[in-house]
Write a protein that holds these residues in place. Sequence first.
Motif, PDB file in Angstrom:
ATOM      1  N   GLU A 105      17.819  44.596   2.031  1.00 29.40           N
ATOM      2  CA  GLU A 105      17.936  45.754   2.920  1.00 29.40           C
ATOM      3  C   GLU A 105      16.701  46.640   2.829  1.00 29.40           C
ATOM      4  N   ILE A 106      16.032  46.561   1.684  1.00 24.52           N
ATOM      5  CA  ILE A 106      14.801  47.310   1.445  1.00 24.52           C
ATOM      6  C   ILE A 106      13.703  46.313   1.104  1.00 24.52           C
ATOM      7  N   ILE A 107      12.534  46.520   1.691  1.00 24.06           N
ATOM      8  CA  ILE A 107      11.384  45.646   1.466  1.00 24.06           C
ATOM      9  C   ILE A 107      10.291  46.477   0.800  1.00 24.06           C
ATOM     10  N   VAL A 108       9.727  45.948  -0.272  1.00 19.78           N
ATOM     11  CA  VAL A 108       8.656  46.631  -0.998  1.00 19.78           C
ATOM     12  C   VAL A 108       7.424  45.748  -0.985  1.00 19.78           C
ATOM     13  N   GLN A 109       6.355  46.245  -0.394  1.00 19.44           N
ATOM     14  CA  GLN A 109       5.078  45.541  -0.390  1.00 19.44           C
ATOM     15  C   GLN A 109       4.225  46.075  -1.538  1.00 19.44           C
ATOM     16  N   ILE A 110       3.749  45.161  -2.395  1.00 19.06           N
ATOM     17  CA  ILE A 110       2.796  45.551  -3.429  1.00 19.06           C
ATOM     18  C   ILE A 110       1.615  44.605  -3.391  1.00 19.06           C
ATOM     19  N   ASP A 111       0.550  44.950  -4.106  1.00 24.01           N
ATOM     20  CA  ASP A 111      -0.589  44.059  -4.261  1.00 24.01           C
ATOM     21  C   ASP A 111      -0.421  43.236  -5.527  1.00 24.01           C
ATOM     22  N   PHE A 119      11.530  52.504 -13.437  1.00 23.76           N
ATOM     23  CA  PHE A 119      12.549  53.062 -12.549  1.00 23.76           C
ATOM     24  C   PHE A 119      12.096  53.149 -11.092  1.00 23.76           C
ATOM     25  N   ILE A 120      10.934  52.591 -10.765  1.00 28.51           N
ATOM     26  CA  ILE A 120      10.371  52.815  -9.435  1.00 28.51           C
ATOM     27  C   ILE A 120      11.243  52.196  -8.343  1.00 28.51           C
ATOM     28  N   LEU A 121      11.811  51.015  -8.569  1.00 30.14           N
ATOM     29  CA  LEU A 121      12.660  50.420  -7.537  1.00 30.14           C
ATOM     30  C   LEU A 121      13.962  51.199  -7.380  1.00 30.14           C
ATOM     31  N   TYR A 122      14.523  51.633  -8.482  1.00 26.99           N
ATOM     32  CA  TYR A 122      15.749  52.429  -8.410  1.00 26.99           C
ATOM     33  C   TYR A 122      15.504  53.725  -7.644  1.00 26.99           C
ATOM     34  N   ARG A 123      14.409  54.402  -7.940  1.00 25.85           N
ATOM     35  CA  ARG A 123      14.104  55.658  -7.251  1.00 25.85           C
ATOM     36  C   ARG A 123      13.779  55.398  -5.779  1.00 25.85           C
ATOM     37  N   THR A 124      13.205  54.246  -5.497  1.00 21.72           N
ATOM     38  CA  THR A 124      12.955  53.861  -4.105  1.00 21.72           C
ATOM     39  C   THR A 124      14.265  53.714  -3.345  1.00 21.72           C
ATOM     40  N   VAL A 125      15.208  53.013  -3.936  1.00 19.93           N
ATOM     41  CA  VAL A 125      16.515  52.817  -3.301  1.00 19.93           C
ATOM     42  C   VAL A 125      17.201  54.147  -3.063  1.00 19.93           C
ATOM     43  N   ILE A 126      17.188  55.022  -4.058  1.00 19.41           N
ATOM     44  CA  ILE A 126      17.826  56.327  -3.915  1.00 19.41           C
ATOM     45  C   ILE A 126      17.215  57.099  -2.757  1.00 19.41           C
ATOM     46  N   ASN A 127      15.901  57.099  -2.662  1.00 19.00           N
ATOM     47  CA  ASN A 127      15.231  57.861  -1.600  1.00 19.00           C
ATOM     48  C   ASN A 127      15.496  57.264  -0.222  1.00 19.00           C
ATOM     49  N   LEU A 128      15.407  55.952  -0.095  1.00 17.30           N
ATOM     50  CA  LEU A 128      15.566  55.348   1.221  1.00 17.30           C
ATOM     51  C   LEU A 128      17.016  55.331   1.684  1.00 17.30           C
ATOM     52  N   MET A 129      17.943  55.136   0.777  1.00 13.64           N
ATOM     53  CA  MET A 129      19.345  55.013   1.173  1.00 13.64           C
ATOM     54  C   MET A 129      20.055  56.356   1.251  1.00 13.64           C
ATOM     55  N   LYS A 130      19.745  57.256   0.336  1.00 15.83           N
ATOM     56  CA  LYS A 130      20.456  58.532   0.287  1.00 15.83           C
ATOM     57  C   LYS A 130      19.829  59.587   1.199  1.00 15.83           C
ATOM     58  N   GLN A 131      18.507  59.553   1.352  1.00 12.32           N
ATOM     59  CA  GLN A 131      17.848  60.586   2.148  1.00 12.32           C
ATOM     60  C   GLN A 131      17.556  60.146   3.575  1.00 12.32           C
ATOM     61  N   LYS A 132      17.977  58.932   3.918  1.00 17.05           N
ATOM     62  CA  LYS A 132      17.825  58.435   5.289  1.00 17.05           C
ATOM     63  C   LYS A 132      16.370  58.407   5.735  1.00 17.05           C
ATOM     64  N   LEU A 133      15.506  57.952   4.834  1.00 14.61           N
ATOM     65  CA  LEU A 133      14.097  57.812   5.161  1.00 14.61           C
ATOM     66  C   LEU A 133      13.823  56.408   5.683  1.00 14.61           C
ATOM     67  N   GLY A 134      12.637  56.214   6.253  1.00 14.85           N
ATOM     68  CA  GLY A 134      12.226  54.890   6.704  1.00 14.85           C
ATOM     69  C   GLY A 134      11.186  54.273   5.805  1.00 14.85           C
ATOM     70  N   ILE A 135      10.273  55.120   5.285  1.00 16.13           N
ATOM     71  CA  ILE A 135       9.193  54.649   4.418  1.00 16.13           C
ATOM     72  C   ILE A 135       9.099  55.551   3.197  1.00 16.13           C
ATOM     73  N   TYR A 136       8.970  54.910   2.053  1.00 12.94           N
ATOM     74  CA  TYR A 136       8.794  55.630   0.789  1.00 12.94           C
ATOM     75  C   TYR A 136       7.591  55.005   0.086  1.00 12.94           C
ATOM     76  N   HIS A 137       6.622  55.843  -0.309  1.00 16.55           N
ATOM     77  CA  HIS A 137       5.496  55.313  -1.079  1.00 16.55           C
ATOM     78  C   HIS A 137       5.074  56.340  -2.124  1.00 16.55           C
ATOM     79  N   VAL A 138       4.285  55.868  -3.097  1.00 14.87           N
ATOM     80  CA  VAL A 138       4.043  56.668  -4.296  1.00 14.87           C
ATOM     81  C   VAL A 138       2.552  56.681  -4.630  1.00 14.87           C
ATOM     82  N   SER A 139       2.201  57.562  -5.559  1.00 17.93           N
ATOM     83  CA  SER A 139       0.811  57.666  -5.996  1.00 17.93           C
ATOM     84  C   SER A 139       0.460  56.508  -6.924  1.00 17.93           C
TER      85      SER A 139
END
Length: 237
Positions: A105-111, A119-139
Motif C-alpha cells: 500500500e506504501i512504496i518507498v524508493q531508496i538508492d 524506525f523510519i518505515l514505521y514513522r513513514t506508515v504513521i505519516n502516510l496513513m494517519k495524516q492522509k498524506l501522499g508523499i513523505y520524505h526525510v533529510s
Amino acid sequence: MKINRALHEIRDALEGKVQPISAKRLPLVTICIPTRNEEHFIGQALFAIQRINVYPRYEVIVVDNLSSDRTRDIAKTFGAKIIENTHVGKLGLSRHMCSLEAGGEIIVQIDADTVLTPFILYRTVINLMKQKLGIYHVSHYYYDAYNLAAHYYDKYFRKPYKTTGHFIAYTRELYDYVQFDVNAALATEDYKFGEDVYRRFGSKIFKFDTNETVLVSARGYKRRGLLRELNYLLRET
C-alpha cells in the motif's frame, strides 16, 4: 541532534535492544532499489533493511540495470526480488517498473547506498496513513563526508516537493495519478516526480520531515566535487 538519535537507534537495533514493531493490520511496504553495478553498497542497504529496520511487513524489489558486477548475487542472498531494466541510464523507468510491481500500500524508493534507520518505515506508515498524506520524505546524513552541506541544504533550502532518491515514500493510490517519468534524464527523475505531484495536487499532500533522517554515501559529491555539487543544489531550490 537528529543524527545522534539515529545513530543511537541503529546501535540499539544492532545490539538487540530494540524490539520489532508488533501491531495488527500493518500495511505492507514495498522498498524499491534501482541498481547498476552497486556491489559496494547494496549489501549494506539490504542488511539495514533486514537487521536494523524494526518494521516487519515489507518486501524488497531490486530493479537492476544490466549490472556486470555482483550486485544481483548479493541482492539474492538477502532474498530481494529482482527484475531487470534493460534500458541503460533510464532510472525513472526502474523506479516506475518497481512501482507497478509493488504489492504494498506504501512504496518507498531508496538508492543502493541508503542505510535505513530502525524506525523510519514505521514513522513513514504513521505519516502516510494517519495524516492522509501522499508523499513523505526525510533529510539525509552523509556517513562519509560533507555533512554540513547536507544539513544546511535540508534545513534552509529544500522545498517540500523537492524529493530525492535517497528516500521517497508515497501511497499506491497517489501513483495511480502521478508516475515517474520513464524518460527522465539520469539523476533528475526524483525531483521531477515531486514536481509533477506538486503541479497536480499542490503542497498539501507533501511532508518533508526534517526530524527524521537516513544515512547515505557522499559519492555524488565526490564525483562532481563539493563546490559544483553545492551550486547544483542551490540551483534546484
